[in-house]
Design an enzyme around this catalytic site. Structure first.
Site, PDB file in Angstrom:
ATOM      1  N   HIS A 164       0.828  -1.210   0.000  1.00 44.69           N
ATOM      2  CA  HIS A 164       0.000   0.000   0.000  1.00 44.69           C
ATOM      3  C   HIS A 164       0.865   1.264   0.000  1.00 44.69           C
ATOM      4  O   HIS A 164       0.396   2.348  -0.360  1.00 44.69           O
ATOM      5  CB  HIS A 164      -0.927  -0.009   1.218  1.00 44.69           C
ATOM      6  CG  HIS A 164      -2.227   0.707   0.999  1.00 44.69           C
ATOM      7  ND1 HIS A 164      -2.380   1.739   0.091  1.00 44.69           N
ATOM      8  CD2 HIS A 164      -3.438   0.550   1.581  1.00 44.69           C
ATOM      9  CE1 HIS A 164      -3.628   2.177   0.124  1.00 44.69           C
ATOM     10  NE2 HIS A 164      -4.292   1.467   1.011  1.00 44.69           N
ATOM     11  N   ALA A 165       2.127   1.146   0.371  1.00 44.42           N
ATOM     12  CA  ALA A 165       3.023   2.300   0.314  1.00 44.42           C
ATOM     13  C   ALA A 165       3.316   2.707  -1.125  1.00 44.42           C
ATOM     14  O   ALA A 165       3.738   3.841  -1.377  1.00 44.42           O
ATOM     15  CB  ALA A 165       4.333   1.997   1.044  1.00 44.42           C
TER      16      ALA A 165
END
Length: 480
Positions: free
Chosen positions: A139-140
């Site tokens: 998700h980064a």
């Protein structure tokens, strides 16, 4: 090396063995007519020929540690595609249950921080000449909107179109060398930092200008039931510490059915989606004798109004919505949800991207950080009970190497103190639901699929006065 933005860094810092912070997608395909027995194997070998990897899919933390590693990206020039792109097979004929079990297991394992943070699984052996793709990425690196857009780019609108480059492939192979691109990226960051110094005061002014709005929201929340505030959510079986194991369930519902309900009630498609989830959660918790007397509160991700490019990252915030699970009547629940979402939209109307982001930080994103404190989750009131996300996807049927994509199911993240996540993607004529939960804390997660169908039928039946005499829609849900 590139600096990691604070929001992207938060996904790296908060990751532990029990809390993998990657998102994913499960795509189902039907092989084209006349496909040979080695269709999937041949496709896998062709995918490995795209060995020039794009910048986003070369990124890994400069150091693997959770804190220092969240400061800057390293551009990996030696990506091992044999590691990242994998061919798997279910025992033939593989069932939907076996596929979802495999995805549950794959989604519960951490990505290796010594490598770029993504995996691409090609899965053969499904019944009815079908195969699947399970793709996961940290998700980064991306949010739901970016991930959906990137997947769309590797598909085609026509079944006879040539095979497009896969999701990881460099889109501009004739461009500048990656090392130069990285240097330019660092230079761009430094130039932007210097150039934006005069705008700092303006940003502070925008933040200060949000204070009266937050004060008014607090006053409304104390006075009205339909305005959701952080830490107003009741304790529930959904709000407990997590284990590392996951359970995944997925299903499709007709866009037409949900749109008809919204039209009958003067509600948006998103309102109907939330009302479906509300009714399903109410029924699930009632069956478990665990329905709180107060309404559950959902956090709803909202895409920020910013220009998106191929650099990835996250441009999203969250707002809170009362799900009215304390209300027995399904139509009244929908009305209350519509009112609660309208209150959140009114707060965001006319605001800049920075103000919307700060609003979400103050009311939803920020308060969840308290769950990182040892023992906090499960003892105090949760900031909210679960995340429900609606990601717009392509509205036409797409193909991959001639194979028709018949399903596109999101696979998201349960977080500490929020043991269930419901994410949907619109694809073609359907709304595709993906439910992910803690395997230990949420028993029989798949029952929520039946509860979602029951909830939608409730909204279709016993219609309000404007619908008296009309028959509910006849379209049905489609199993994976």
């Amino acid at each position: 090396m590139m600096l990691i933005t604070p929001l992207d860094a938060a996904f790296l810092i908060s990751e532990t063995r029990e809390h993998p912070m990657h998102v994913g997608a499960l795509l189902l395909f039907e092989q084209p007519d006349g496909a040979g027995s080695d269709f999937v194997g041949d496709l896998y070998r062709r995918l490995l020929t795209w060995d020039r990897v794009g910048p986003l899919f070369r990124r890994r933390p400069a150091t693997p540690g959770p804190l220092i590693g969240a400061m800057r990206w390293y551009d990996d020039q030696d990506v091992d595609l044999d590691y990242h792109v994998r061919l798997s097979a279910l025992p033939r004929p593989g069932s939907t249950r076996e596929l979802l079990t495999l995805v549950s297991r794959l989604h519960g394992t951490l990505l290796d921080r010594h490598r770029p943070l993504w995996e691409f699984h090609l899965i053969e052996g499904l019944a009815d000449s079908r195969f699947a793709v399970y793709f996961k990425v940290h998700h980064a690196l991306v949010d739901g909107v970016n991930s959906t857009r990137q997947i769309s780019q590797m598909l085609s609108a026509e079944p006879t179109a040539p095979l497009p480059p896969p999701i990881w492939a460099e889109r501009n192979p004739a461009g500048s060398p990656s090392s130069i691109a990285v240097k330019r990226s660092i230079g761009r960051q430094l130039a932007n930092a210097v150039g934006e110094i005069p705008s700092v005061l303006h940003s502070i002014g925008e933040a200060v200008g949000l204070t009266p709005t937050l004060a008014r929201l607090l006053a409304d929340g104390l006075r009205r039931d339909d305005t959701a505030l952080p830490f107003q959510a009741p304790k529930s079986m959904l709000n407990v510490p997590l284990s590392g194991a996951r359970r995944y369930a997925a299903q499709s519902w007709s866009f037409q059915r949900m749109r008809a309900v919204g039209k009958a009630h003067g509600a948006t498609l998103n309102d109907v989606l939330l009302a479906m989830c509300s009714g399903a959660l109410r029924r699930y918790l009632l069956d478990a004798d665990a329905l709180p007397g107060e309404s559950l509160v959902a956090a709803i991700p909202v895409a920020l109004p910013v220009d998106r490019d191929t650099d990835g990252g996250n441009a999203v915030t969250m707002v809170l919505c009362s799900l009215a699970t304390d209300i027995d009547d399904p139509h009244e629940r929908l009305r209350r949800i519509h009112t609660s979402m309208l209150a959140a939209k009114n707060v965001m109307a006319g605001r800049s991207a920075l103000q919307i982001s700060l609003f979400g930080l103050a009311t939803a994103t920020g308060p969840t950080a308290a769950n990182l404190l040892p023992g906090f989750a499960g003892r105090a009131r949760p900031a909210f009970n679960l995340v429900i996300s609606n990601v717009p996807g392509p509205r036409s049927t797409l193909y991959w190497n001639g194979a028709r994509a018949v399903g596109w199911y999101p696979v998201s993240i349960p977080t500490e103190g929020n043991a269930v996540n419901i994410t949907v993607v619109s694809y073609a004529d359907n709304i595709e639901f993906g439910l992910i939960g803690c395997r230990r804390s949420i028993p029989h997660l798949q029952r929520l699929l039946d509860d979602l169908e029951h909830s939608l039928r409730e909204l279709e039946s016993a219609p309000p006065s404007s619908q008296q005499g009309r028959r509910p829609a006849t379209a049905t849900r489609r199993d994976v």
